[in-house]
Structures are given as structure tokens and as C-alpha cells.
Design a protein around this motif. Structure first.
Motif, PDB file in Angstrom:
ATOM      1  N   ILE A  59      39.573  12.912 -10.386  1.00  0.00           N
ATOM      2  CA  ILE A  59      39.911  14.322 -10.608  1.00  0.00           C
ATOM      3  C   ILE A  59      40.404  14.898  -9.280  1.00  0.00           C
ATOM      4  N   GLY A  60      41.677  15.330  -9.256  1.00  0.00           N
ATOM      5  CA  GLY A  60      42.247  15.921  -8.041  1.00  0.00           C
ATOM      6  C   GLY A  60      43.226  14.987  -7.346  1.00  0.00           C
ATOM      7  N   ALA A  61      44.440  15.490  -7.093  1.00  0.00           N
ATOM      8  CA  ALA A  61      45.477  14.700  -6.394  1.00  0.00           C
ATOM      9  C   ALA A  61      45.733  15.253  -5.001  1.00  0.00           C
ATOM     10  N   GLY A  62      44.654  15.649  -4.319  1.00  0.00           N
ATOM     11  CA  GLY A  62      44.751  15.967  -2.888  1.00  0.00           C
ATOM     12  C   GLY A  62      44.678  14.659  -2.119  1.00  0.00           C
ATOM     13  N   PRO A  63      44.532  14.722  -0.807  1.00  0.00           N
ATOM     14  CA  PRO A  63      44.468  13.480  -0.031  1.00  0.00           C
ATOM     15  C   PRO A  63      43.331  12.553  -0.461  1.00  0.00           C
ATOM     16  N   SER A  64      42.156  13.095  -0.826  1.00  0.00           N
ATOM     17  CA  SER A  64      41.034  12.221  -1.247  1.00  0.00           C
ATOM     18  C   SER A  64      41.409  11.427  -2.489  1.00  0.00           C
ATOM     19  N   GLY A  65      41.868  12.126  -3.511  1.00  0.00           N
ATOM     20  CA  GLY A  65      42.169  11.478  -4.788  1.00  0.00           C
ATOM     21  C   GLY A  65      43.280  10.454  -4.655  1.00  0.00           C
ATOM     22  N   LEU A  66      44.335  10.828  -3.921  1.00  0.00           N
ATOM     23  CA  LEU A  66      45.483   9.928  -3.793  1.00  0.00           C
ATOM     24  C   LEU A  66      45.135   8.691  -2.966  1.00  0.00           C
ATOM     25  N   LEU A  67      44.384   8.888  -1.875  1.00  0.00           N
ATOM     26  CA  LEU A  67      44.021   7.722  -1.054  1.00  0.00           C
ATOM     27  C   LEU A  67      43.051   6.819  -1.812  1.00  0.00           C
ATOM     28  N   LEU A  68      42.118   7.417  -2.549  1.00  0.00           N
ATOM     29  CA  LEU A  68      41.199   6.595  -3.354  1.00  0.00           C
ATOM     30  C   LEU A  68      42.004   5.771  -4.367  1.00  0.00           C
ATOM     31  N   GLY A  69      42.979   6.418  -5.008  1.00  0.00           N
ATOM     32  CA  GLY A  69      43.818   5.715  -5.984  1.00  0.00           C
ATOM     33  C   GLY A  69      44.521   4.527  -5.337  1.00  0.00           C
ATOM     34  N   ALA A  70      45.021   4.732  -4.115  1.00  0.00           N
ATOM     35  CA  ALA A  70      45.746   3.657  -3.415  1.00  0.00           C
ATOM     36  C   ALA A  70      44.800   2.518  -3.028  1.00  0.00           C
ATOM     37  N   LEU A  71      43.611   2.866  -2.539  1.00  0.00           N
ATOM     38  CA  LEU A  71      42.644   1.820  -2.130  1.00  0.00           C
ATOM     39  C   LEU A  71      42.179   1.017  -3.345  1.00  0.00           C
ATOM     40  N   LEU A  72      41.916   1.699  -4.454  1.00  0.00           N
ATOM     41  CA  LEU A  72      41.448   0.981  -5.653  1.00  0.00           C
ATOM     42  C   LEU A  72      42.570   0.124  -6.237  1.00  0.00           C
ATOM     43  N   HIS A  73      43.794   0.640  -6.188  1.00  0.00           N
ATOM     44  CA  HIS A  73      44.925  -0.160  -6.689  1.00  0.00           C
ATOM     45  C   HIS A  73      45.041  -1.457  -5.892  1.00  0.00           C
TER      46      HIS A  73
ATOM     47  N   GLN B 128      47.059  21.266 -10.716  1.00  0.00           N
ATOM     48  CA  GLN B 128      48.290  21.939 -10.261  1.00  0.00           C
ATOM     49  C   GLN B 128      49.505  21.017 -10.415  1.00  0.00           C
ATOM     50  N   SER B 129      50.689  21.565 -10.078  1.00  0.00           N
ATOM     51  CA  SER B 129      51.892  20.706 -10.038  1.00  0.00           C
ATOM     52  C   SER B 129      51.930  19.990  -8.686  1.00  0.00           C
ATOM     53  N   GLY B 130      52.706  18.927  -8.597  1.00  0.00           N
ATOM     54  CA  GLY B 130      52.845  18.209  -7.325  1.00  0.00           C
ATOM     55  C   GLY B 130      53.386  19.121  -6.226  1.00  0.00           C
TER      56      GLY B 130
ATOM     57  N   LEU C 236      51.730  20.163  -2.546  1.00  0.00           N
ATOM     58  CA  LEU C 236      52.429  19.954  -1.270  1.00  0.00           C
ATOM     59  C   LEU C 236      52.654  21.255  -0.510  1.00  0.00           C
ATOM     60  N   GLY C 237      52.588  22.371  -1.215  1.00  0.00           N
ATOM     61  CA  GLY C 237      52.831  23.672  -0.582  1.00  0.00           C
ATOM     62  C   GLY C 237      51.662  24.161   0.243  1.00  0.00           C
ATOM     63  N   ARG C 238      50.490  23.548   0.087  1.00  0.00           N
ATOM     64  CA  ARG C 238      49.315  24.012   0.836  1.00  0.00           C
ATOM     65  C   ARG C 238      49.375  23.451   2.252  1.00  0.00           C
ATOM     66  N   ILE C 239      49.473  24.329   3.227  1.00  0.00           N
ATOM     67  CA  ILE C 239      49.561  23.861   4.621  1.00  0.00           C
ATOM     68  C   ILE C 239      48.140  23.791   5.176  1.00  0.00           C
ATOM     69  N   ARG C 240      47.694  22.596   5.507  1.00  0.00           N
ATOM     70  CA  ARG C 240      46.314  22.433   5.975  1.00  0.00           C
ATOM     71  C   ARG C 240      46.260  21.574   7.231  1.00  0.00           C
ATOM     72  N   ALA C 241      45.609  20.439   7.114  1.00  0.00           N
ATOM     73  CA  ALA C 241      45.262  19.666   8.311  1.00  0.00           C
ATOM     74  C   ALA C 241      46.481  19.187   9.098  1.00  0.00           C
ATOM     75  N   GLY C 242      46.240  18.940  10.390  1.00  0.00           N
ATOM     76  CA  GLY C 242      47.314  18.450  11.233  1.00  0.00           C
ATOM     77  C   GLY C 242      46.951  17.240  12.079  1.00  0.00           C
ATOM     78  N   VAL C 243      45.645  16.969  12.218  1.00  0.00           N
ATOM     79  CA  VAL C 243      45.223  15.937  13.175  1.00  0.00           C
ATOM     80  C   VAL C 243      44.543  14.775  12.454  1.00  0.00           C
TER      81      VAL C 243
ATOM     82  N   THR D 145      50.094  13.600   2.102  1.00  0.00           N
ATOM     83  CA  THR D 145      50.030  13.747   0.641  1.00  0.00           C
ATOM     84  C   THR D 145      51.347  13.297   0.004  1.00  0.00           C
ATOM     85  N   ARG D 146      52.452  13.725   0.607  1.00  0.00           N
ATOM     86  CA  ARG D 146      53.768  13.348   0.056  1.00  0.00           C
ATOM     87  C   ARG D 146      53.938  11.824   0.066  1.00  0.00           C
TER      88      ARG D 146
END
Ligand code: RFL
Ligand code: PHB
Length: 394
Positions: A8-22, A34-36, A40-47, A106-107
């Protein structure tokens, strides 16, 4: 529809988990409210810590990161009108961080997931999680007016602080620890060259400010604001004037201003929910914990949570052993509390607190003075900033 792990959730956690499990041969479906483009419009972490860079490399999503990410071996502390460099690289025996925006991470993960033909359901409404205390959990949602059910073996709650997963846990089986700070960060993104080639964390009598960046031509700046401030009250002119007032004369002189391309206020909070496992549902990332952004730890903690979770689930399927999933919560929480402590400490050191103005400011300046003149104190800061290794303490 059926999958092994419903995320549940396609933020960095969900997407990275999906990639690791794949990569481990485990099937996932991601359900995102939300939509993709919105994500991507949420400006957050940088480091990004090295640990996070390594995980992106492990799933093969590191080409652009290595090309465009900015490697930083130090950052500056600005207080009492002067800047002082913390040489992370030297103090930690060669460790560094990479400045590469969460939007880009994320992108890259989204593009990779789409290229591999893995299923992500965007704009899913009324997402609900069911029967995670049984062997047959499921997720229901509505999409384009039609109801859907996703049967699965496990649910991964990667749905952020306001998500549905933590909220679905029966009261009494979860304990929450929280501290809300009496201020927020007003952030501005602008296509202007950064004021300095490294980050500047500033403590002044006007409050905290941070000079960060996304590239050689895109800057990200923050100033501390009262929680009651509304973003509409902050014109670009007002923001640049306020930021300048936080800087030393040289930085003030070289600051390039321009129209903002994003402006938002984020409240600051420390939060941990324990445990992070409820039967066959796991929480990961911001769904389970929040740190104030001062230590740049949120996204990095999210990345290590999902690495531990993918290890645990892989062990469950591969070795038919529940040991990993049984240990997941404990393994994450030790690292999380270490990051919580550092983020709280660095936030307390750098911000103006309404209740301790004057005395509090002097004490902060004395601590900062100690910090830059004591090698062991500088090293403690640098060690925490670059982050813990993946298997620390094991
Ligand atoms: P996210 O990114 O919030 O993603 C959760 C996703 O779940 C979706 N969702 C749902 N989907 C389906 N059904 C529902 N009911 C749902 N409810 C929610 C949401 O739409 C969303 O797409 O959580 P995730 O993946 O755990 O990632 C965490 C990071 O986003 C966060 O920790 C960082 O951004 C924190 N952070 C920083 N972390 C760092 O490591 N380094 C930094 O430099 C840094 N700077 C920052 C930051 C956070 C900031 N803000 C705005 C809080 C700077 C700021 C200003
Ligand atoms: C950012 O660039 O957005 C950023 C950098 C460092 C932080 C927080 C945010 O500590």
C-alpha cells in the motif's frame, strides 16, 4: 486478483520494496491512492546515505543517481555570523552522502517498475486492508467506480504517516510515541545556482535556515516559521529577504534569487509506532515513524526498513522460516530510535524555541562552539549524519 505481497503506497518505501522483492522473485502489486504525477510533485528529501545508494544499486536503479547525484564529503554549520565546515569524509574515515532528490529516486523506481511490467494501481480510492491477523489477508479498493479485491499472503503498509494501514490496527495493540515541535519549515525550490557547493545548516536569532540543492542549477532553501504561518503570506520577495537575514555576509552577497517553482510549509514531528508487525501486515517508512527533517534521515530510514522487510519475506518463502518476519520489528526499531535521537538532538540544537529564547540561544551557541572545536564532538555529528551501516550491531 491475487499476489504474494500487496504493497500500500507508491512512495519511495513501497517502490523500493517492490523492486527488492521482484529481485528475489516475489510477486507484488502496489496500490496507491494518488496519481503518479501527484506523487512526483511532492518535494521532500534531498540527502541519501550511502546505505540508500547501495540499495538502489542492488536493484539496478542507480544509473541516473550516479550520473547526476552530487557527492558531498562535508557540510557547514553557520552560527554567530560565521560558517564552520564539518568534514564528514575525514571524520568518518571516507564516508559521504549523495544529494539527489526524492522526486528523482521515486521517478527512477517508477520507471523501472513500469519497464518490468509490474503492476501499480494508481488513483485507487477507498483502500482498505482486511484479515491481516489471518493467513488470508486482502486489500479492497475502488478504481474508476468499480470495486476490486486483492488477495495476498502479506500486506506491506508503505502508505506514509496519514495512511490506512496503521489506522487499521486495533487500538491497544500499538503504542505511539510522539513529539510535535512548535514550528515548521517553509521550503522553496528555485532554478538558481546554490549559494554554496555544500549544504549550510544555520542557527540564528531569527531561527533555523537550511541552504540545500538539487543540482548545480536548482536550489532548495528552508527557513523556520511559526506553525500558524500560511504559505500564501510568504511572497518570493519576503522569503528571499528572510533567508538573507539568516546568512553570513559572504553567503548573503553570493545568494542568487529567482521565482520559486515550489513553496510549502511542513510541520516538524518525531513519531514512532511500535511494533511494526501485526500478523501478516507490516508497517515501513513514514507509516511507522517520522523524524524532523533536520538530520535528513526519513527517506534513508524508509529504505533500510524495506530492505529488512524484503529480507524477512524472502526468508519466509525461500527457507520456509518465520524467523525474519518475527524479528522485523525489533531489527528496524533499534535503528529507528538511533535516528530519532539524532534528528531530535540536531533539531533542538539548530532551532529557535519560543519558550527558551535568549538563554536557549546562548546555550545552543555554546554547544555549537564545542561541537566545532572538539574533534570527538564533530565526529559524533558526522558519524550520525552519514548514517549507520545496514547490519550495525549484528
Ligand atoms: P511517503 O513518501 O509519504 O509515501 C506514502 C505513499 O502512500 C500513499 N498513501 C496511500 N496509498 C493507498 N491508500 C492509502 N490509504 C494511502 N495513504 C497514503 C501516499 O499517497 C504516498 O504516495 O512515505 P514513504 O514511502 O515511507 O517515504 C518516506 C519519505 O517520503 C520521508 O521520510 C522523507 O521525505 C523525509 N524527508 C527527508 N528524508 C531524508 O532521508 N533526507 C532528507 O533530506 C529529507 N528531507 C523530508 C525532507 C521530508 C520533508 N517533509 C515535507 C516532511 C524534507 C522535508 C521538507
Ligand atoms: C533537502 O534538500 O530537501 C534537505 C536536505 C537536508 C535536510 C533536509 C532537507 O536535512
Amino acid at each position: 486478483m491475487r499476489t504474494q505481497v500487496a504493497i500500500i503506497g507508491a512512495g519511495p518505501s513501497g517502490l523500493l520494496l517492490g523492486a527488492l522483492l521482484h529481485k528475489a522473485g516475489i510477486d507484488t502489486v502496489i496500490v496507491e491512492r494518488q496519481s503518479g504525477d501527484y506523487v512526483l510533485g511532492r518535494i521532500r528529501a534531498g540527502v541519501l546515505e550511502q546505505v540508500t545508494v547501495d540499495l538502489l544499486q542492488e536493484v539496478g536503479v542507480d544509473q541516473r543517481l550516479h550520473k547526476e547525484g552530487l557527492v558531498h564529503g562535508g557540510f557547514e554549520l553557520l552560527f554567530a555570523g560565521k560558517r564552520h565546515r564539518i568534514d564528514m569524509h575525514q571524520l568518518t574515515g571516507g564516508k559521504q552522502v549523495v544529494v539527489y532528490g526524492q522526486t528523482e529516486v521515486t521517478r527512477d523506481l517508477m520507471d523501472d517498475r513500469a519497464a518490468k511490467g509490474l503492476t501499480t494501481i494508481y488513483e485507487a480510492e477507498n483502500v482498505q486492508v482486511h484479515d491481516f491477523d489471518s493467513a488470508n489477508p486482502s486489500v479492497t479498493y475502488t478504481k474508476d467506480g468499480q470495486s476490486h479485491t486483492l488477495q495476498c499472503d502479506f500486506i506491506a503498509g508503505c502508505d506514509g504517516f496519514h495512511g490506512v494501514c496503521r489506522a487499521s490496527v486495533p487500538e491497544g495493540s500499538i503504542k505511539e510515541y510522539e513529539k510535535v515541535y512548535p514550528f515548521g519549515w517553509l521550503g522553496v525550490l528555485a532554478d538558481v545556482p546554490p549559494v554554496s557547493h555544500e549544504l549550510i545548516y544555520a542557527n540564528t536569532e531569527r531561527g533555523f535556515a537550511l541552504c540545500s540543492m538539487r543540482s548545480a542549477t536548482r536550489s532548495r532553501y528552508y527557513v523556520q516559521v511559526p506553525l500558524t504561518d500560511k504559505v500564501e503570506a510568504w511572497s518570493d520577495e519576503r522569503f528571499w529577504a528572510d533567508l538573507k537575514d539568516h546568512l553570513d555576509p559572504e553567503a548573503r552577497e553570493s545568494l542568487v534569487t529567482g521565482p520559486s517553482i515550489e513553496k510549502s510549509i511542513a510541520p516538524l514531528r518525531s513519531f514512532v509506532a511500535e511494533p511494526m508487525r501485526f500478523g501478516r501486515m507490516f508497517l515501513a517508512g513514514d507509516a511507522a515513524h517520522i523524524v524532523p527533517p533536520t538530520g535528513a534521515k526519513g527517506l534513508n530510514l524508509a529504505a533500510t526498513d524495506v530492505k529488512y522487510l524484503s529480507d524477512a519475506i524472502t526468508e519466509y518463502y525461500g527457507e520456509k522460516s518465520p524467523a525474519g518476519i518475527d524479528h522485523y520489528s525489533q531489527r528496524c526499531l533499534r535503528r529507528i530510535w538511533r535516528a530519532e535521537r539524532f534528528s531530535w538532538w540536531f533539531t533542538s540544537l539548530m532551532h529557535q524555541f519560543p519558550e527558551t529564547a535568549g538563554f536557549g540561544q546562548k546555550i545552543q551557541e555554546a554547544e555549537l562552539d564545542y561541537l566545532i572545536h572538539s574533534e570527538s564532538a564533530s565526529r559524533a555529528l558526522a558519524e550520525n549524519y552519514v548514517g549507520l551501516p545496514l547490519n550495525f550491531g549484528e
